[in-house]
Structure formats: structure tokens, C-alpha cells
Design an enzyme around this catalytic site. Structure first.
Site, short mmCIF file in Angstrom:
data_model
loop_
_atom_site.label_atom_id
_atom_site.label_comp_id
_atom_site.label_asym_id
_atom_site.label_seq_id
_atom_site.Cartn_x
_atom_site.Cartn_y
_atom_site.Cartn_z
N LYS A 165 -25.21 27.47 16.34
CA LYS A 165 -26.62 27.89 16.39
C LYS A 165 -26.98 28.70 17.65
O LYS A 165 -28.15 28.78 18.04
CB LYS A 165 -27.60 26.70 16.25
CG LYS A 165 -27.30 25.72 15.15
CD LYS A 165 -26.84 26.32 13.87
CE LYS A 165 -27.87 27.05 13.07
NZ LYS A 165 -27.27 27.59 11.80
N HIS A 206 -16.25 27.93 16.70
CA HIS A 206 -17.14 27.06 17.49
C HIS A 206 -16.32 26.05 18.30
O HIS A 206 -16.88 25.11 18.87
CB HIS A 206 -18.05 26.23 16.58
CG HIS A 206 -19.11 26.97 15.84
ND1 HIS A 206 -19.89 27.95 16.40
CD2 HIS A 206 -19.56 26.84 14.56
CE1 HIS A 206 -20.76 28.38 15.50
NE2 HIS A 206 -20.59 27.73 14.38
N SER A 265 -32.91 24.68 16.04
CA SER A 265 -32.19 25.45 15.02
C SER A 265 -31.20 24.56 14.27
O SER A 265 -31.12 24.60 13.04
CB SER A 265 -31.46 26.61 15.72
OG SER A 265 -30.78 27.40 14.79
S1 PPS Z 1 -24.10 29.02 12.95
O1 PPS Z 1 -24.45 28.37 11.65
O2 PPS Z 1 -23.79 28.01 13.97
O3 PPS Z 1 -23.02 29.98 12.83
O4 PPS Z 1 -25.44 29.74 13.40
P1 PPS Z 1 -25.58 30.93 14.45
O5 PPS Z 1 -25.37 32.21 13.75
O6 PPS Z 1 -24.75 30.66 15.64
O7 PPS Z 1 -27.08 30.80 14.93
C1 PPS Z 1 -28.18 30.88 14.03
C2 PPS Z 1 -29.41 31.22 14.87
O8 PPS Z 1 -29.30 32.61 15.27
C3 PPS Z 1 -30.47 33.30 14.83
N1 PPS Z 1 -30.17 34.70 14.50
C4 PPS Z 1 -30.83 35.74 15.04
N2 PPS Z 1 -31.79 35.80 15.98
C5 PPS Z 1 -32.26 37.02 16.31
N3 PPS Z 1 -31.83 38.17 15.74
C6 PPS Z 1 -30.86 38.15 14.79
N4 PPS Z 1 -30.46 39.29 14.24
C7 PPS Z 1 -30.32 36.90 14.41
N5 PPS Z 1 -29.36 36.51 13.53
C8 PPS Z 1 -29.29 35.17 13.61
C9 PPS Z 1 -30.89 32.52 13.59
O9 PPS Z 1 -32.20 32.84 13.22
C10 PPS Z 1 -30.70 31.09 14.08
O10 PPS Z 1 -31.69 30.70 15.03
P2 PPS Z 1 -33.08 29.99 14.64
O11 PPS Z 1 -33.70 29.60 15.93
O12 PPS Z 1 -32.75 28.82 13.77
O13 PPS Z 1 -33.89 31.03 13.91
#
Ligand code: PPS
Length: 285
Positions: free
Chosen positions: A44, A99, A129
Site C-alpha cells: 500500500k 513486497h 489504505s
Molecule cells: S498493493 O496492493 O500493496 O500493491 O498497493 P499499492 O499499489 O502499493 O498501493 C495502493 C495505494 O496507492 C495509491 N495509488 C495512487 N496514488 C496516487 N496516484 C496514483 N496514480 C496511484 N496509483 C495508486 C492507491 O490509491 C492506494 O492508496 P489509497 O490511500 O488506498 O488510495
């Protein structure tokens, strides 16, 4: 341990997608090519955002790849049975997501020149998240409330273990030439400059309009609408109806969820665990 978990060396992992035996094999036997690029994060932290950015950089801003291939096939997960098989058989340079905490990472990496980008994010936002994500999957024991998940998180009893240990494990790699540490917050604050930094690290030169396409097509809104990037293909398989990867994408969202007591308890814990590290590594403070 519940039947929804796999435990390996004291850390629990999502079930269905990996096994302790393969984690052992990944650590002992996986090898890297010099041209591989790795995206490493605690869950996340913005992994899939980084996948999108790098895919677009490698495509010079062309959107064909990100619109036609799911992100887990563009950058397979090292610690998933299907991703691991995919990576072992892939020819040419590979984009690899993981991860894993440092002690479980393939030993071969520490002698290789493969490049790694490690993303760090405010752990308070990671809690929120993670809570919304894990409660909508069938991969782990689902938290019943944010309060419960907060407790699990500070005990390190969440998928991939303690955030503090993950960060403390990987941060010493920051002086290596083949490792770049970036924060979610700086990516969000000035995406274009961060993308330029990534291009420089990867040795890729983009024209200004190619760079603009990378920034635009990896934005939250565009990714949210791209079925190859938003995990909608996982609905019914691992994600429930309410589950989504691109939930809010806003730094500081934790302020909408933490109680005053939780915020204070977390500040205290953060101080205890991280005070000896350079505080500029944590740009949300
Ligand atoms: S995972 O499942 O662990 O692989 O998730 P991960 O991709 O690491 O993290 C998900 C969070 O990243 C946010 N996210 C973004 N934020 C801003 N811009 C872009 N383009 C973007 N893409 C992914 C996503 O919304 C999750 O955060 P939260 O706070 O839940 O919205």
C-alpha cells in the site's frame, strides 16, 4: 494463525498466491539480470503507481502496453506462484515487483547490478489504505474495524510483517548505486520531477512530450479507469465488490480516520522506533 494465512519465518503472507516452500526457493535460487528493474515496497505504498510510471517510461509514453496487459503481467510479483513462474521463464530485461522484507529477498540481489526503486509512504496512510484493501480481499484474515487493524499494524501482525522492520531493513541500501529511494509524498507533490529522477536513475532519456504522457497516463484518474491497472480484473477472484486498488490516492487521508488517541500513540511509537534515522527520509513529518 488462521487458515487464511501462510506464515514464514515469523511473518504472515496472503494465502492462495504463495507457499512457504516457494518463499524459501525464491530466496535461495532466484537470480537477476543486470538490466532487471525491481519495484520494492511495503504493501500500500504506491507499488502499482510505480509500475505504471516505469512501464510508461520504458514505452516512451506510449500507452499500448499499459492498456493491453494487466499490471501483474507487466511487472510480475516475485512472491506469487504465477509471478515467480512467469519471471523465471521471461527472456530479456524484466520488471519485477515485490513486497518482501530484506531478510527474505533473493540473496543473489546483493551481488547483482539490477536496479531497485524502493517506495516509502507515510505509515499512517498505509494503515488506512491497508485496512480498506485487506478487508475486501479473500487473501488474509479480514480486519473487523480500523481500530483492530491499527492494533495489528503496530504489532507487525499484518501481511509482510512490521512496517518499521521493513523500512529499517531496506533503508541501509540507500547508498548503493543501484538503489533509489523515493517517497509516495514526493511523487505526489511533483510527479514530473520525480519521473525525471526515475528516468535518470534508469538511464532513459525522454522527450518533453513523452515525459508529459508518462505523468498524465500514470495519474490517479487515468489509472482508476484503466482495467489493466485498477485490479478490476480481480473482482470475484480475490477482491469483493467494494474492493478497489485506487481508493483515494491522497496523502494525509489518515487524518480523516485516526482518533486523537491513535494519532498520539502512533507518533510515540514512530519516535521510539525511527528517531535515530535521518528524518528527511520521512517527508510527511
Ligand atoms: S498493493 O496492493 O500493496 O500493491 O498497493 P499499492 O499499489 O502499493 O498501493 C495502493 C495505494 O496507492 C495509491 N495509488 C495512487 N496514488 C496516487 N496516484 C496514483 N496514480 C496511484 N496509483 C495508486 C492507491 O490509491 C492506494 O492508496 P489509497 O490511500 O488506498 O488510495
Amino acid at each position: 494463525m488462521t487458515e487464511e494465512e501462510v506464515r514464514f519465518e515469523g511473518i504472515f503472507f496472503p494465502k492462495q498466491i504463495l507457499s512457504p516452500e516457494m518463499l524459501q526457493e525464491v530466496r535461495e535460487e532466484f537470480t537477476f539480470k543486470e538490466e532487471d528493474v525491481l519495484i520494492l515496497t511495503f504493501p500500500k505504498s504506491g507499488t502499482n503507481w510505480m509500475i505504471e510510471i516505469i512501464c510508461l517510461i520504458l514505452s516512451k509514453g506510449d500507452t499500448k502496453w499499459i492498456q493491453s496487459v494487466p499490471n501483474w503481467d507487466r511487472s510480475p510479483w516475485l512472491e506469487s506462484i504465477s509471478g515467480y513462474e512467469n519471471l523465471k521463464n521471461k527472456e530479456g530485461p524484466r520488471l519485477i515487483s515485490s513486497h518482501l522484507p530484506i531478510q527474505l529477498f533473493p540473496k543473489a540481489f546483493f551481488k547483482s547490478k539490477a536496479k531497485m526503486i524502493y517506495i516509502i509512504r507515510n505509515p499512517r496512510d498505509i494503515i488506512v489504505s491497508g485496512y480498506f484493501f485487506w478487508k475486501s480481499t479473500n487473501l488474509v484474515k479480514r480486519p473487523e474495524s480500523l481500530e483492530q487493524y491499527f492494533e495489528w499494524f503496530i504489532q507487525g501482525n499484518v501481511p509482510y510483517g512490521s512496517w518499521f522492520d521493513h523500512i529499517r531493513g531496506w533503508l541501509p541500501m540507500r547508498d548503493k548505486e543501484n538503489v533509489l529511494i523515493l517517497s509516495y509524498e514526493e511523487l505526489k507533490r511533483d510527479t514530473r520531477s520525480a519521473v525525471e529522477k526515475i528516468c535518470q536513475f534508469l538511464g532513459k532519456k525522454l522527450e518533453p512530450e513523452e515525459l508529459s504522457s508518462v505523468v498524465e497516463n500514470s495519474s490517479f484518474q487515468v489509472m482508476k479507469e484503466n482495467n489493466m491497472s485498477n485490479f478490476s480484473l480481480l473482482k470475484g477472484l480475490h477482491l469483493g465488490d467494494t474492493g478497489c486498488l485506487l481508493r483515494k490516492g491522497t496523502p494525509g487521508d489518515w487524518k480523516n480516520y485516526f482518533t486523537v488517541a491513535q494519532a498520539e500513540a502512533f507518533d510515540k511509537l514512530f519516535q521510539e522506533k525511527m528517531a535515530d534515522l535521518p528524518q528527511e527520509l520521512f517527508p510527511w513529518q
